[in-house]
Design a protein around this motif. Structure first.
Motif, short mmCIF file in Angstrom:
data_model
loop_
_atom_site.label_atom_id
_atom_site.label_comp_id
_atom_site.label_asym_id
_atom_site.label_seq_id
_atom_site.Cartn_x
_atom_site.Cartn_y
_atom_site.Cartn_z
N ALA A 188 32.48 3.38 18.19
CA ALA A 188 31.27 3.10 18.97
C ALA A 188 30.88 1.63 18.91
CB ALA A 188 30.10 3.96 18.47
N LEU A 189 31.44 0.88 17.95
CA LEU A 189 31.09 -0.53 17.82
C LEU A 189 31.47 -1.34 19.05
CD1 LEU A 189 32.13 -1.08 14.10
CD2 LEU A 189 29.82 -1.29 15.01
N GLY A 190 32.34 -0.80 19.86
CA GLY A 190 32.75 -1.51 21.07
C GLY A 190 31.61 -1.75 22.04
N GLY A 191 30.52 -0.99 21.89
CA GLY A 191 29.37 -1.18 22.76
C GLY A 191 28.49 -2.34 22.37
N LEU A 192 28.74 -2.95 21.20
CA LEU A 192 27.92 -4.06 20.72
C LEU A 192 28.61 -5.37 21.07
CD1 LEU A 192 26.95 -2.58 17.24
CD2 LEU A 192 25.64 -2.51 19.37
N GLN A 193 28.42 -5.82 22.28
CA GLN A 193 29.15 -6.97 22.81
C GLN A 193 28.67 -8.31 22.25
OE1 GLN A 193 31.93 -6.77 25.12
NE2 GLN A 193 31.74 -4.79 24.12
N GLU A 194 27.50 -8.33 21.58
CA GLU A 194 26.98 -9.59 21.04
C GLU A 194 27.05 -9.64 19.52
OE1 GLU A 194 23.13 -10.54 22.66
OE2 GLU A 194 23.63 -9.69 24.63
N LEU A 195 27.74 -8.69 18.91
CA LEU A 195 27.79 -8.59 17.46
C LEU A 195 28.50 -9.78 16.84
CD1 LEU A 195 26.88 -6.56 15.28
CD2 LEU A 195 29.20 -5.63 15.32
N GLN A 196 27.86 -10.45 15.87
CA GLN A 196 28.41 -11.62 15.21
C GLN A 196 28.72 -11.39 13.74
OE1 GLN A 196 25.79 -14.97 15.85
NE2 GLN A 196 25.60 -14.55 18.04
N SER A 197 28.02 -10.45 13.11
CA SER A 197 28.23 -10.18 11.69
C SER A 197 28.22 -8.68 11.46
CB SER A 197 27.13 -10.85 10.85
OG SER A 197 27.25 -10.51 9.48
N LEU A 198 29.24 -8.18 10.75
CA LEU A 198 29.38 -6.75 10.49
C LEU A 198 29.78 -6.53 9.04
CD1 LEU A 198 29.52 -3.79 11.45
CD2 LEU A 198 31.89 -4.22 12.14
N ASP A 199 29.01 -5.70 8.33
CA ASP A 199 29.29 -5.39 6.93
C ASP A 199 29.57 -3.90 6.80
OD1 ASP A 199 29.43 -5.08 4.21
OD2 ASP A 199 27.56 -6.13 3.77
N LEU A 200 30.84 -3.57 6.52
CA LEU A 200 31.26 -2.19 6.30
C LEU A 200 31.78 -1.99 4.88
CD1 LEU A 200 33.16 -1.51 9.66
CD2 LEU A 200 30.93 -0.60 8.99
N GLN A 243 23.09 -8.52 16.87
CA GLN A 243 23.99 -9.58 16.43
C GLN A 243 24.46 -9.40 14.99
OE1 GLN A 243 22.12 -13.38 17.13
NE2 GLN A 243 21.61 -12.90 19.24
N ARG A 244 23.60 -8.80 14.14
CA ARG A 244 23.96 -8.61 12.73
C ARG A 244 23.71 -7.15 12.34
NH1 ARG A 244 21.12 -13.22 13.25
NH2 ARG A 244 19.17 -12.20 12.60
N LEU A 245 24.74 -6.53 11.77
CA LEU A 245 24.64 -5.11 11.41
C LEU A 245 25.28 -4.89 10.04
CD1 LEU A 245 24.03 -2.14 12.10
CD2 LEU A 245 26.26 -2.04 13.24
N SER A 246 24.52 -4.27 9.15
CA SER A 246 25.05 -3.92 7.83
C SER A 246 25.03 -2.40 7.67
CB SER A 246 24.22 -4.57 6.71
OG SER A 246 24.68 -4.12 5.44
N LEU A 247 26.21 -1.84 7.41
CA LEU A 247 26.37 -0.41 7.16
C LEU A 247 27.02 -0.18 5.81
CD1 LEU A 247 27.70 0.53 10.71
CD2 LEU A 247 25.35 0.77 9.87
N ARG A 248 26.83 -1.11 4.92
CA ARG A 248 27.43 -1.06 3.57
C ARG A 248 27.07 0.24 2.86
NH1 ARG A 248 28.69 -5.03 -0.75
NH2 ARG A 248 28.85 -6.54 0.95
N LYS A 249 28.07 0.81 2.21
CA LYS A 249 27.91 2.02 1.40
C LYS A 249 27.52 3.26 2.21
CE LYS A 249 26.75 -0.20 -3.00
NZ LYS A 249 25.78 -0.25 -4.11
N SER A 284 31.79 -12.88 11.16
CA SER A 284 31.82 -12.45 9.77
C SER A 284 32.07 -10.95 9.70
CB SER A 284 30.50 -12.79 9.07
OG SER A 284 30.48 -12.30 7.75
N LEU A 285 33.09 -10.54 8.92
CA LEU A 285 33.46 -9.13 8.78
C LEU A 285 33.76 -8.84 7.32
CD1 LEU A 285 34.27 -6.34 9.87
CD2 LEU A 285 36.56 -7.28 10.32
N SER A 286 33.06 -7.86 6.75
CA SER A 286 33.31 -7.44 5.38
C SER A 286 33.82 -6.01 5.35
CB SER A 286 32.03 -7.54 4.53
OG SER A 286 32.28 -7.05 3.21
N LEU A 287 35.01 -5.85 4.77
CA LEU A 287 35.61 -4.53 4.55
C LEU A 287 35.90 -4.34 3.07
CD1 LEU A 287 38.07 -4.59 7.58
CD2 LEU A 287 36.00 -3.21 7.40
N ALA A 288 35.16 -5.05 2.23
CA ALA A 288 35.38 -5.00 0.78
C ALA A 288 35.24 -3.57 0.25
CB ALA A 288 34.41 -5.93 0.07
N TYR A 289 36.13 -3.21 -0.65
CA TYR A 289 36.10 -1.91 -1.32
C TYR A 289 36.21 -0.73 -0.35
CZ TYR A 289 34.67 -4.67 -5.34
OH TYR A 289 34.62 -5.60 -6.34
#
Length: 448
Positions: free
Chosen positions: A324-336, A307-313, A363-368
């Motif tokens: 590949a994120l299309g396979g995460l059907q329950e994802l609610q928060s993503l930090d890129l 449900q929550r995934l952070s891949l920042r930096k 919630s979606l972060s694409l900052a920087y």
């Protein structure tokens, strides 16, 4: 008529009101005042109390209201701090469930006295309280440890982040006083590693009095595997072999794992973790600079309930990996945030395709993300101006009296398909223009 209601029922009713309305309701009568005060006792509200003599009246007042969650700031070993701790233990201690002493410097004796006055504690934050562990003698007396264990028998969460003086012995003494632990943070503690097959095979007698070792932590995890659900090992320099050993612990079913800043982790180790701990719902791999697209593919294949995934930096992550994120059907928060090679194309393909139900992403972060390109804006404009779409918009404007219609659907992959999105961070995405954002806001307005 409301006056005749039981206070529990009146409290329940007032809990649905906004804070401003609860405040007004508290002025009606004493019964309404008490009910409104009870409604304010939310478990997720933390009261920050500065440690000084001026705070004593406020502590007494909070005690009358039964406050359950506090944070003490500016805590040291001064007489004023001792007085505040005694006041907290007496007035708040009996019903206190969450206590934060982060960054404080209490004496060992004052800390023990405070804890003994808080029998209902479920959450304890000692992050940065290095003064408690400098001597290595905290809870060294068996009688004291036994009394503390009786008080902390219901403790579920322990935060020991940033304790550079934490050793195996001091960790074991404290953790043994909390048999019900479900969540543990050792983020940015100085964890040492001794490679070899003997990891976790050493007994308590081998615990180091001078360092915090991974083999000691692994033994702790094995002992608590059936209850432990959340671990934070961010910034500990966790090695790939250590992560695999952790994932292989029999009976361990982690739900949350944070490994932020563990730069030595490999894609193979992450893939093994995903196979072994498939029940994870929250994973933080931000700053793990050795990871690339393969890690995201492994996450998508192995963690179907994430449900929550952070891949920042993750500066090696590309658009190809984002598909590949299309396979995460329950994802609610993503930090890129700060993924400099992500342009948005792969993200739109994965999360904004009309061939599948839109992800419940809130919630979606694409900052920087410096490569987030304006072609995304062009795609959005094409979607909104396509021949199949524009006549519907035109007809809607001309025939508003005929009743509301469903908002038009974008054609092809588009982040506009994320209908549940509530937070979007595009800070410092320099290649996007005002037109890009205008289309997003316009779509949000039309969707209500």
């Amino acid at each position: 008529m409301a006056e005749s209601l039981p206070q529990e029922m009146l409290t329940y009713i007032l809990s649905f009101l906004p804070l401003s309305d609860q405040k007004e309701a508290s002025l009606v009568s004493r019964a309404w005042y008490c009910a409104a005060q009870n409604a304010l006792r939310e478990t997720n509200v933390q009261y920050n109390i500065p440690v000084s003599s001026a705070s004593l009246p406020a502590i007494k007042s909070l005690g009358l209201r039964g406050i359950t969650c506090i944070s003490l700031t500016n805590l040291d070993d001064s007489p004023a701090s001792h007085e505040v701790l005694e006041c907290v233990a007496y007035h708040l201690g009996p019903h206190l469930q969450s206590l934060c002493l982060s960054g404080g410097s209490p004496s060992e004796a004052a800390f023990v006295a405070l804890i003994l006055g808080c029998p209902a504690l479920r959450i304890l934050d000692l992050s940065g309280c290095n003064s408690l562990f400098t001597s290595g003698m905290l809870l060294a007396q068996p009688e004291t440890a036994q009394r503390v264990q009786q008080v902390l028998s219901g403790l579920c969460e322990l935060n020991l982040a940033g304790l550079w003086d934490l050793t195996d012995l001091s960790f074991n003494r404290l953790s043994s006083c909390a048999p019900s632990l479900e969540r543990l943070s050792l983020a940015y503690c100085h964890l040492t590693f001794e490679l070899g097959p003997a990891w976790g095979s050493l007994g308590p007698q081998d615990s180091s009095p001078s360092q915090l070792s991974f083999h000691n932590l692994l033994r702790f995890v094995k002992e608590r595997a059936g209850r432990l659900h959340a671990l934070d090992l961010s910034g500990t320099g966790l090695l790939p072999e250590a992560l695999q050993a952790l994932g292989q612990v029999a009976g361990l079913q982690l739900q949350e794992l944070s490994l932020h800043g563990c730069q030595d982790l490999s894609t193979e180790a992450v893939a093994a973790l995903c196979r072994l701990q498939s029940g994870l719902i929250s994973l933080d791999l931000g700053g793990c600079s050795g990871l690339a697209d393969g890690a995201l593919v492994a996450i998508s294949r192995g963690l179907g309930h994430l449900q929550r995934l952070s891949l920042r930096k993750l500066q090696r992550l590309t658009d190809a990996g984002c598909t590949a994120l299309g396979g995460l059907q329950e994802l609610q928060s993503l930090d890129l945030a700060e993924c400099c090679l992500v342009s948005g194309w792969g993200l739109a393909q994965a999360l904004g395709s009309g061939h599948r139900a839109p992800a419940p992403l809130a919630s979606l972060s694409l900052a920087y993300c410096a490569s987030l390109k304006d072609h995304l804006r062009a795609k959005l404009r094409r979607n909104l101006r396509s021949r199949s779409l524009f006549p519907q918009l035109h007809q809607e404007l001309e025939h508003q009296a005929s009743g509301p219609k469903e908002p038009p659907q974008p054609q092809g992959p588009s982040l506009l398909m994320l209908r549940a999105l509530q937070e979007l961070d595009l800070t410092a995405c320099s290649k996007l223009t005002d037109a890009s954002l205008a289309k997003v806001w316009d779509w949000d307005w039309r969707c209500g």
